[in-house]
Write a protein that holds these residues in place. Structure first.
Motif, PDB file in Angstrom:
ATOM      1  N   GLY A  69      -4.880  53.554 -43.095  1.00  0.00           N
ATOM      2  CA  GLY A  69      -3.531  54.047 -42.850  1.00  0.00           C
ATOM      3  C   GLY A  69      -3.330  54.465 -41.409  1.00  0.00           C
ATOM      4  N   ASN A  70      -4.094  53.867 -40.512  1.00  0.00           N
ATOM      5  CA  ASN A  70      -4.041  54.251 -39.106  1.00  0.00           C
ATOM      6  C   ASN A  70      -3.773  53.007 -38.265  1.00  0.00           C
ATOM      7  OD1 ASN A  70      -4.364  55.260 -36.560  1.00  0.00           O
ATOM      8  ND2 ASN A  70      -6.410  56.095 -36.898  1.00  0.00           N
ATOM      9  N   PHE A  71      -2.514  52.681 -38.084  1.00  0.00           N
ATOM     10  CA  PHE A  71      -2.181  51.481 -37.340  1.00  0.00           C
ATOM     11  C   PHE A  71      -2.364  51.653 -35.834  1.00  0.00           C
ATOM     12  CE2 PHE A  71      -0.256  50.606 -41.402  1.00  0.00           C
ATOM     13  CZ  PHE A  71      -0.695  49.299 -41.610  1.00  0.00           C
ATOM     14  N   ASN A  72      -2.489  52.898 -35.355  1.00  0.00           N
ATOM     15  CA  ASN A  72      -2.829  53.104 -33.946  1.00  0.00           C
ATOM     16  C   ASN A  72      -4.236  52.593 -33.675  1.00  0.00           C
ATOM     17  OD1 ASN A  72      -0.392  54.292 -33.258  1.00  0.00           O
ATOM     18  ND2 ASN A  72      -1.103  56.331 -33.829  1.00  0.00           N
ATOM     19  N   ALA A  73      -5.110  52.733 -34.664  1.00  0.00           N
ATOM     20  CA  ALA A  73      -6.488  52.263 -34.507  1.00  0.00           C
ATOM     21  C   ALA A  73      -6.557  50.744 -34.438  1.00  0.00           C
ATOM     22  CB  ALA A  73      -7.353  52.773 -35.652  1.00  0.00           C
ATOM     23  N   LEU A  74      -5.536  50.062 -34.943  1.00  0.00           N
ATOM     24  CA  LEU A  74      -5.545  48.599 -34.929  1.00  0.00           C
ATOM     25  C   LEU A  74      -5.616  48.057 -33.507  1.00  0.00           C
ATOM     26  CD1 LEU A  74      -5.385  45.960 -36.505  1.00  0.00           C
ATOM     27  CD2 LEU A  74      -2.893  46.153 -36.419  1.00  0.00           C
ATOM     28  N   LEU A  75      -4.871  48.653 -32.580  1.00  0.00           N
ATOM     29  CA  LEU A  75      -4.903  48.208 -31.188  1.00  0.00           C
ATOM     30  C   LEU A  75      -6.302  48.355 -30.609  1.00  0.00           C
ATOM     31  CD1 LEU A  75      -3.379  47.219 -28.640  1.00  0.00           C
ATOM     32  CD2 LEU A  75      -2.988  49.631 -28.109  1.00  0.00           C
ATOM     33  N   TYR A  76      -6.929  49.501 -30.836  1.00  0.00           N
ATOM     34  CA  TYR A  76      -8.279  49.750 -30.325  1.00  0.00           C
ATOM     35  C   TYR A  76      -9.277  48.769 -30.937  1.00  0.00           C
ATOM     36  CZ  TYR A  76      -6.748  54.134 -28.223  1.00  0.00           C
ATOM     37  OH  TYR A  76      -6.128  55.071 -27.446  1.00  0.00           O
ATOM     38  N   SER A  77      -9.180  48.611 -32.232  1.00  0.00           N
ATOM     39  CA  SER A  77     -10.109  47.752 -32.946  1.00  0.00           C
ATOM     40  C   SER A  77      -9.951  46.293 -32.531  1.00  0.00           C
ATOM     41  CB  SER A  77      -9.880  47.909 -34.451  1.00  0.00           C
ATOM     42  OG  SER A  77     -10.823  47.196 -35.189  1.00  0.00           O
ATOM     43  N   LEU A  78      -8.714  45.835 -32.456  1.00  0.00           N
ATOM     44  CA  LEU A  78      -8.479  44.441 -32.084  1.00  0.00           C
ATOM     45  C   LEU A  78      -8.859  44.154 -30.636  1.00  0.00           C
ATOM     46  CD1 LEU A  78      -5.165  43.308 -33.808  1.00  0.00           C
ATOM     47  CD2 LEU A  78      -7.451  42.371 -34.109  1.00  0.00           C
ATOM     48  N   ALA A 117      -7.369  49.551 -24.402  1.00  0.00           N
ATOM     49  CA  ALA A 117      -6.410  50.035 -25.401  1.00  0.00           C
ATOM     50  C   ALA A 117      -6.011  51.482 -25.114  1.00  0.00           C
ATOM     51  CB  ALA A 117      -7.004  49.913 -26.805  1.00  0.00           C
ATOM     52  N   ALA A 118      -6.973  52.295 -24.698  1.00  0.00           N
ATOM     53  CA  ALA A 118      -6.671  53.691 -24.371  1.00  0.00           C
ATOM     54  C   ALA A 118      -5.753  53.783 -23.156  1.00  0.00           C
ATOM     55  CB  ALA A 118      -7.964  54.471 -24.116  1.00  0.00           C
ATOM     56  N   VAL A 119      -5.992  52.942 -22.168  1.00  0.00           N
ATOM     57  CA  VAL A 119      -5.137  52.935 -20.973  1.00  0.00           C
ATOM     58  C   VAL A 119      -3.709  52.535 -21.359  1.00  0.00           C
ATOM     59  CG1 VAL A 119      -4.704  51.720 -18.786  1.00  0.00           C
ATOM     60  CG2 VAL A 119      -6.997  52.573 -19.319  1.00  0.00           C
ATOM     61  N   ILE A 120      -3.588  51.522 -22.223  1.00  0.00           N
ATOM     62  CA  ILE A 120      -2.264  51.082 -22.677  1.00  0.00           C
ATOM     63  C   ILE A 120      -1.581  52.187 -23.469  1.00  0.00           C
ATOM     64  CG2 ILE A 120      -1.084  49.493 -24.259  1.00  0.00           C
ATOM     65  CD1 ILE A 120      -3.256  47.397 -23.433  1.00  0.00           C
ATOM     66  N   THR A 121      -2.317  52.799 -24.379  1.00  0.00           N
ATOM     67  CA  THR A 121      -1.750  53.828 -25.243  1.00  0.00           C
ATOM     68  C   THR A 121      -1.323  55.060 -24.457  1.00  0.00           C
ATOM     69  OG1 THR A 121      -3.155  53.093 -27.066  1.00  0.00           O
ATOM     70  CG2 THR A 121      -2.211  55.282 -27.254  1.00  0.00           C
ATOM     71  N   LEU A 122      -2.174  55.508 -23.550  1.00  0.00           N
ATOM     72  CA  LEU A 122      -1.877  56.723 -22.788  1.00  0.00           C
ATOM     73  C   LEU A 122      -0.967  56.480 -21.592  1.00  0.00           C
ATOM     74  CD1 LEU A 122      -5.413  58.354 -22.866  1.00  0.00           C
ATOM     75  CD2 LEU A 122      -3.420  58.951 -24.259  1.00  0.00           C
ATOM     76  N   PRO A 173      -8.700  57.103 -18.914  1.00  0.00           N
ATOM     77  CA  PRO A 173      -9.834  56.687 -19.756  1.00  0.00           C
ATOM     78  C   PRO A 173     -10.887  55.855 -19.018  1.00  0.00           C
ATOM     79  CG  PRO A 173      -7.780  56.354 -20.928  1.00  0.00           C
ATOM     80  CD  PRO A 173      -7.428  56.712 -19.515  1.00  0.00           C
ATOM     81  N   LEU A 174     -10.528  55.275 -17.894  1.00  0.00           N
ATOM     82  CA  LEU A 174     -11.489  54.481 -17.123  1.00  0.00           C
ATOM     83  C   LEU A 174     -12.677  55.320 -16.650  1.00  0.00           C
ATOM     84  CD1 LEU A 174      -9.023  52.287 -15.056  1.00  0.00           C
ATOM     85  CD2 LEU A 174     -10.540  51.520 -16.900  1.00  0.00           C
ATOM     86  N   CYS A 175     -12.471  56.621 -16.509  1.00  0.00           N
ATOM     87  CA  CYS A 175     -13.562  57.515 -16.088  1.00  0.00           C
ATOM     88  C   CYS A 175     -14.674  57.582 -17.123  1.00  0.00           C
ATOM     89  CB  CYS A 175     -13.020  58.924 -15.823  1.00  0.00           C
ATOM     90  SG  CYS A 175     -11.862  58.987 -14.448  1.00  0.00           S
ATOM     91  N   TYR A 176     -14.333  57.325 -18.380  1.00  0.00           N
ATOM     92  CA  TYR A 176     -15.306  57.395 -19.474  1.00  0.00           C
ATOM     93  C   TYR A 176     -16.046  56.072 -19.679  1.00  0.00           C
ATOM     94  CZ  TYR A 176     -17.092  59.096 -23.981  1.00  0.00           C
ATOM     95  OH  TYR A 176     -17.897  59.508 -25.006  1.00  0.00           O
TER      96      TYR A 176
END
Length: 179
Positions: free
Chosen positions: A76-85, A124-129, A134-137
Motif C-alpha cells: 500500500g505504498n506507491f511512493n516506494a514504487l518509484l524507489y523500487s523501480l 529516486a530520492a533526488v526526484i522525490t525531494l 541525498p547524493l551525500c549519502y
C-alpha cells in the motif's frame, strides 16, 4: 516477447519467490548489525540474478517489474514504487551489461548491480525531494553495496552449483565456469 506456458509459469513462480524474499527480509534485524538507514541485504535480487542468467534479460526484467509493482500494491505504498523501480531497473541494466564483460565473475556482476541499485534509489530520492541532498549519502551506500553484492553473488553461485545439472542451467551457459 512471446512466452511459452513453461516460461510464463516459471516467471510467475520466481516473481512470487522474490516477493516472499522481500517480505521476509523486512523481519531480519539488519539494523542491529548495520545501523544505517535504508540498508537492506537485497535477498530478492537473488531472483533477479538467477533469472538474468537462467532466462535472459527480457524475462528477468518482466519478473523485476512485476515484483516491484506487486510489492508496492501489497504494501500500500506507491511512493516506494518509484524507489523500487528506479533501483531495480538500474541494477538490471548494469547486470545485463556487466554479464557480458570479459573476465567478470558472478561476484562482479552482482556487486555492479548492487551499486547501480543504490544509484537508482538515490536518483529516486533526488526526484522525490527535489534537491541533491541525498547524493551525500551515496558514497556510504556504495561501500555497503560491495558487501551486499558479494553476498548476493555468493548465494547465487551456491544456487547455480546446486542446479548445475538441471536442464534449465544447461540452456544458457551458466556462470559456474567463471567463478
Amino acid at each position: 516477447m512471446k512466452l511459452t506456458t513453461r516460461q510464463l509459469t516459471l516467471c510467475a513462480v520466481l516473481t512470487a519467490l522474490a516477493l516472499a524474499m522481500s517480505y521476509v527480509e523486512n523481519f531480519l534485524p539488519l539494523s542491529l548489525l548495520i545501523p544505517l538507514p535504508g540498508v537492506k541485504l537485497g535477498l530478492a535480487n537473488l531472483v533477479t540474478v538467477f533469472a538474468l542468467y537462467a532466462l535472459g534479460a527480457g524475462q528477468a526484467l518482466l519478473i523485476l517489474v512485476a515484483r516491484c509493482t506487486l510489492g508496492a500494491m501489497f504494501a500500500g505504498n506507491f511512493n516506494a514504487l518509484l524507489y523500487s523501480l528506479l533501483g531495480g531497473l538500474a541494477a538490471m541494466a548494469a547486470m545485463a551489461l556487466l554479464r557480458h564483460g570479459k573476465g567478470l565473475s558472478l561476484y562482479g556482476v552482482s556487486m555492479g548491480g548492487a551499486a547501480a541499485h543504490n544509484c537508482g534509489q538515490i536518483a529516486a530520492a533526488v526526484i522525490t525531494l527535489g534537491n541533491g541532498a541525498p547524493l551525500c549519502y551515496l558514497p556510504v551506500l556504495l561501500v555497503v553495496s560491495v558487501f551486499t553484492g558479494t553476498l548476493t553473488g555468493y548465494l547465487s553461485g551456491l544456487l547455480f552449483r546446486a542446479l548445475r545439472h538441471t536442464h534449465l542451467m544447461e540452456e544458457r551457459g551458466m556462470p559456474h565456469e567463471k567463478q
